[in-house]
Design an enzyme around this catalytic site. Sequence first.
Site, PDB file in Angstrom:
ATOM      1  N   GLY A 290       3.619  -2.131   3.532  1.00 25.34           N
ATOM      2  CA  GLY A 290       3.182  -2.724   2.254  1.00 25.34           C
ATOM      3  C   GLY A 290       2.920  -3.961   2.296  1.00 25.34           C
ATOM      4  O   GLY A 290       2.888  -4.911   3.130  1.00 25.34           O
ATOM      5  N   ASN A 291       2.762  -4.856   0.996  1.00 26.38           N
ATOM      6  CA  ASN A 291       2.801  -6.311   0.933  1.00 26.38           C
ATOM      7  C   ASN A 291       3.667  -6.470  -0.549  1.00 26.38           C
ATOM      8  O   ASN A 291       4.016  -5.558  -1.144  1.00 26.38           O
ATOM      9  CB  ASN A 291       1.323  -6.452   0.801  1.00 26.38           C
ATOM     10  CG  ASN A 291       0.547  -5.836  -0.233  1.00 26.38           C
ATOM     11  OD1 ASN A 291       0.902  -6.385  -1.560  1.00 26.38           O
ATOM     12  ND2 ASN A 291      -0.429  -4.999   0.178  1.00 26.38           N
ATOM     13  N   ALA A 292       3.384  -8.002  -0.636  1.00 26.25           N
ATOM     14  CA  ALA A 292       4.269  -8.377  -1.768  1.00 26.25           C
ATOM     15  C   ALA A 292       3.534  -8.560  -2.967  1.00 26.25           C
ATOM     16  O   ALA A 292       4.021  -9.257  -3.705  1.00 26.25           O
ATOM     17  CB  ALA A 292       4.886  -9.886  -1.228  1.00 26.25           C
TER      18      ALA A 292
END
Length: 413
Positions: free
Chosen positions: A219-221
Site C-alpha cells: 500500500g501507500n501512505a
Amino acid sequence: MRVVVGISGGIAAYKAVNVVRALVLGGHDVHVVPTAAALRFVGRPTLEAISRNPVETDLYEGVAEVRHVALGQSADLIVIAPATANTLAKLATGLADDLLGTTVLASRAPLVVAPAMHTEMWENPATRANVATLVGRGVVVVGPGSGRLTGHDVGAGRMAEPGDIVAAALGAATTADVPTRTAAPPLRGAPVPDGMVGTRVLITAGGTREPLDPVRFLGNASSGRQGVALAEAARDRGAEVVLVAAHLEVPVPAGVDVVQVATAQQMLEAVRREAAAADLVIMAAAVADWRPAAVADGKLKKRDLGETFAVELVRTPDVLATIAAERPRAGQIIVGFAAETEPDHERLLALGRDKIAAKRADFLVLNEVGHDLVFGRQETAVTVLDRTGDVLGSAGGDKRSVADAILDFVVPV
Ligand code: CTP
C-alpha cells in the site's frame, strides 16, 4: 448460502419480511436475528414461518451451543434491514449487547446494511460519522432512498426496496470486494452553489492496497485528504460528485456519492463505469503501480518462508492513462496528479511535463512528496500544468484551499 438477516426496530421492519422471503426463495438458508425493538414491529411467528428457521433474539438462549458467536461465525453474509440510527451507531462502535451485535462482531462475512430513519437523524453529523466509519471498514450501505416517511414528512431516510437490498447483498457476497456505490443524502444547510451546477465530477482519492495474502498488502501512505477536499469543494460549487475511494483515513463527505474500492484494478473498473457520465475527472488517488503476482489463499508463514523471501510484482493498470486514452465522454476534462520526490523545482517541472505528455491528461497537479511531506498532512503545495506543459500557477495552504485553487484552474469559466 447461509445468510443472517438482522432486523432492527423501525417501522420499515415489516418490509424486512420481504427481504427474508426473497432470500429463502432464492434457495438460501436464512436465519433472522431481530433486536428486541424489532419484535415490537413484526412478530416472531411471522419471521419463523417466512425464514423456515427458529428465530432467536436472546443472548442467553442456546448458550450450550455458544449461539452468540456461532451464528456470526457460520454466516456467509449478514444483511441488516432496516438499520436504525441506533443500530448504525452500535455497529460503528462495535457494541455487542444483544444477539445481533455479537453475531456481527463474531463474523468475517460481508455486512450489508439498509438504513431507515427520519431525514434529520440520517443527516445528523453523528449518523454521518457512523456511516463513514462503517463504509471505511468495507460495510456495504444500501440506500436510503428519498420519499414519504412515517408520519407526514418526506425526505431522505426511506429504506431501500427489498429487491434492491437483496441484489446488493448477493452482489457483496459473491464478490466480497465488488465496489458498491453509496448514494449521498442531500446536504442540509449547503452553501449556495455557484459555477458548477449541472456538472458531474468524478474524483479518485486515497491509496489502493494490493493483497499479498489475506492479511498483508502493498500500500501507500495516502490519507485521501486532498481528494476528499476536492470532492467537498466541487460539491459546494453545486456539482454532482462521485468519489471513488480507496482506504480513506478521513470521513467521506456528505452530499457526495461514494464508490469504495480496494485495488488498482477495482479502481479502474469503478472509474470506467463512472467516467462515462462525468464532465470532469480528477485522479487524486495514489494508485499502486505494482501488485504481488500471486495472492496466497492462507497467511504466509515464517516457518515456510525463512529469513528472506522474494515477492514477484507485476504492473497494475494505469487508471489515468487508460481513461485519458478512452475519453468516454466528449469534451470531458481529465486532471492527473503527480507525486514526485524531486526537491529541485525545475527538475520537478520537467518530470511533471513528461508525466502529462505520457498520460495525455488535460491538466496535471504536481506536488513534491517525501517522508514527511504531503501524504497524510493537512497542508500542501502544488503547481498546476496544462497539457502543453505550461505552468498555470501554484497554490499552497490547507488541502481545502488548494482544492479550490485547483478547481479555479481546471474548471472552464
Ligand atoms: N495513476 C493511475 N494509475 C496508476 C498509477 C498512477 O491512475 N497505476 C495516476 C494517479 O492517480 C495520478 C497520476 O497517475 O493522477 C500520477 O501518479 P504518480 O504516482 O505520480 O505517477 P506514476 O504514474 O505512478 O509514475 P511514477 O511513479 O513512475 O512517477
